[in-house]
Design an enzyme around this catalytic site. Structure first.
Site, PDB file in Angstrom:
ATOM      1  NE  ARG A  23      -2.569   0.855   3.587  1.00 46.82           N
ATOM      2  CZ  ARG A  23      -3.298   0.492   4.645  1.00 46.82           C
ATOM      3  NH1 ARG A  23      -4.554   0.104   4.478  1.00 46.82           N
ATOM      4  NH2 ARG A  23      -2.807   0.514   5.851  1.00 46.82           N
TER       5      ARG A  23
ATOM      6  CE  LYS B 194      -2.374   4.379   7.258  1.00 47.87           C
ATOM      7  NZ  LYS B 194      -3.625   4.820   7.859  1.00 47.87           N
TER       8      LYS B 194
HETATM    9  N1  PLP Z   1      -9.339   4.176   6.457  1.00 51.21           N
HETATM   10  C1  PLP Z   1      -8.456   5.127   6.785  1.00 51.21           C
HETATM   11  C2  PLP Z   1      -8.663   6.507   6.279  1.00 51.21           C
HETATM   12  C3  PLP Z   1      -7.343   4.814   7.576  1.00 51.21           C
HETATM   13  O1  PLP Z   1      -6.453   5.757   7.913  1.00 51.21           O
HETATM   14  C4  PLP Z   1      -7.199   3.483   8.034  1.00 51.21           C
HETATM   15  C5  PLP Z   1      -6.053   3.119   8.863  1.00 51.21           C
HETATM   16  O2  PLP Z   1      -5.051   2.676   8.408  1.00 51.21           O
HETATM   17  C6  PLP Z   1      -8.129   2.520   7.628  1.00 51.21           C
HETATM   18  C7  PLP Z   1      -9.194   2.903   6.853  1.00 51.21           C
HETATM   19  C8  PLP Z   1      -7.983   1.084   8.022  1.00 51.21           C
HETATM   20  O3  PLP Z   1      -6.915   0.478   7.325  1.00 51.21           O
HETATM   21  P1  PLP Z   1      -6.132  -0.744   7.924  1.00 51.21           P
HETATM   22  O4  PLP Z   1      -7.136  -1.783   8.248  1.00 51.21           O
HETATM   23  O5  PLP Z   1      -5.205  -1.176   6.845  1.00 51.21           O
HETATM   24  O6  PLP Z   1      -5.429  -0.255   9.133  1.00 51.21           O
HETATM   25  C1  COI Z   2      -4.332   2.910  11.592  1.00 47.73           C
HETATM   26  O1  COI Z   2      -5.346   2.258  11.822  1.00 47.73           O
HETATM   27  O2  COI Z   2      -3.207   2.414  11.638  1.00 47.73           O
HETATM   28  C2  COI Z   2      -4.397   4.301  11.261  1.00 47.73           C
HETATM   29  O3  COI Z   2      -3.626   4.722  10.478  1.00 47.73           O
HETATM   30  C3  COI Z   2      -5.360   5.124  11.961  1.00 47.73           C
HETATM   31  C4  COI Z   2      -4.760   6.362  12.463  1.00 47.73           C
HETATM   32  C5  COI Z   2      -4.329   6.453  13.831  1.00 47.73           C
HETATM   33  C6  COI Z   2      -4.590   7.479  11.573  1.00 47.73           C
END
Ligand code: PLP
Ligand code: COI
Length: 357
Positions: free
Chosen positions: A99, A201
């Site tokens: 990612r 991200k």
């Molecule tokens: N959506 C956003 C905007 C996020 O910042 C996150 C955190 O990483 C997620 C969703 C969830 O992603 P993940 O499950 O890969 O942590």
């Molecule tokens: C995560 O779930 O790792 C995120 O990036 C959320 C966050 C604290 C911005």
């Protein structure tokens, strides 16, 4: 259903390595400085080379750095867990590496090779083992950052880049631990628009959410739910977490259209639920549909699976169950955390052991 197995051994060596400065029972999602971080740098067209570990601390950066002036930066969020088998493991770290590479393409930065990314996160966790909380008390949050650190005045890619990784022990993301949260649909603000950077991200995606989130918190909500910027009708995300709801036994989640972050927890829940025989539909999920669902939750590395107790939109408020987590939400939570703790078999091969010697 996944099989439960009892742990037959514990690795006393790793257990002994926990520090006794931290009150593991009071961890929240906040920064505790740890011992060691990792850093490597490269020029725009050079290959990345492995970096080195150094004491955690401030770094110096040009006032004209691309990241400071134009937001040319990405972050990742991952966790290292101490498990019932005495190991320290990551959950699908290759997905975070990929990612970040997709994000680097979007922000015109040199992508960090997966091998360097994985080596970096392994080294930092191994160097900070005493900060990995005991099983069930939290996790070591791992924060890789990629940024344009070289000076640039015109709006253009920076001439040089820094990849760094730091870690900090964390507990629950939302205040109140794993109890059901109350969310507010934002009718005024959006997180992302088609063609923008919502699907990666990018650090710049987060600051615009701070004011809406703060307002919602002052009004007693845990976080904001964002709708799509085109029709203002479909749910996209919950602050920094993905959204799911359950209706008549079917699980629904907003489809990935480029404006939603492709969460690794989201993908894992889809795979787990389908493995359990449940129908999962990735589609447009209108606020109206979600507010008539039987259960709802949000998910992410930080949020894990957080049950949603209510959703408010204007004058309407939908309450799920009696405000306590629904049975499907609870079962998915137990399965995903069980895999992460190794109290349930890792049938998908999602765990990645951190080499510790
Ligand atoms: N959506 C956003 C905007 C996020 O910042 C996150 C955190 O990483 C997620 C969703 C969830 O992603 P993940 O499950 O890969 O942590
Ligand atoms: C995560 O779930 O790792 C995120 O990036 C959320 C966050 C604290 C911005």
């Amino acid at each position: 259903m996944l099989e439960r197995h009892l742990c037959s051994h514990t690795n006393v060596g790793l257990g002994e390595m926990m520090n006794n400065k931290t009150d593991w029972d009071s961890l929240t999602f906040s920064l505790t400085p740890t011992d060691t971080m990792y850093l490597t740098e490269t020029k725009q067209d050079d290959a990345w080379m492995p970096g080195d570990l150094r004491p955690y601390g401030n770094m110096s950066i040009s006032p004209a750095a691309g990241v400071l002036n134009y937001g040319q930066g990405l972050f990742e969020g991952m966790k290292a867990y101490r498990t019932a088998n005495g190991r320290v493991v990551f959950f699908r770290p290759e997905e975070n590496a990929r990612r970040m590479q997709r994000g680097a393409d979007r922000l015109r930065m040199p992508p960090v090779p997966e091998s360097i990314f994985i080596d970096a996160v392994e080294q930092v966790v191994a160097a900070n083992l005493s900060w990995v909380p005991p099983m069930g008390k939290g996790a070591l949050y791992v924060r890789p950052l990629l940024m344009g650190s070289g000076p640039v005045l015109g709006v253009a890619p920076a001439p040089s880049y820094t990849f760094l990784v730091y870690v900090t022990p964390v507990g629950p993301y939302f205040k109140g631990g794993v109890s059901a949260i109350d969310l507010l649909i934002s009718e005024e603000y959006h997180r992302a628009a088609p063609g923008g950077s919502g699907g990666v991200k990018a650090i710049g995606n987060y600051a615009p959410g701070m004011m809406p989130s703060k307002k919602a918190k002052s009004a007693g909500f845990s976080e904001v739910i964002y709708l799509d910027a085109e029709t203002h009708t479909c749910i996209e995300e919950v602050g920094a977490a993905n959204f799911f709801c359950l209706k008549d036994g079917v699980l629904y989640t907003p489809e990935l259209t480029g404006t939603i972050l492709p969460g690794i927890t989201r993908d894992s829940i889809i795979k787990l639920a389908r493995h359990n025989g449940m129908e999962v539909v990735e589609t447009k999920v209108t606020a109206e549909f979600a507010m008539n669902a039987d259960e709802a939750f949000c998910c992410g590395t930080a949020a894990v699976i957080s049950p949603i107790g209510s959703i408010t939109k204007g004058e309407s408020k939908a309450v799920f169950g009696n405000g306590t987590p629904g049975s499907v939400t609870t079962s998915l939570y137990n399965q995903i955390t069980g895999i992460q703790n190794e109290t349930i078999d890792d049938i998908f091969g999602w765990l990645h052991e951190v080499p510790t010697n």
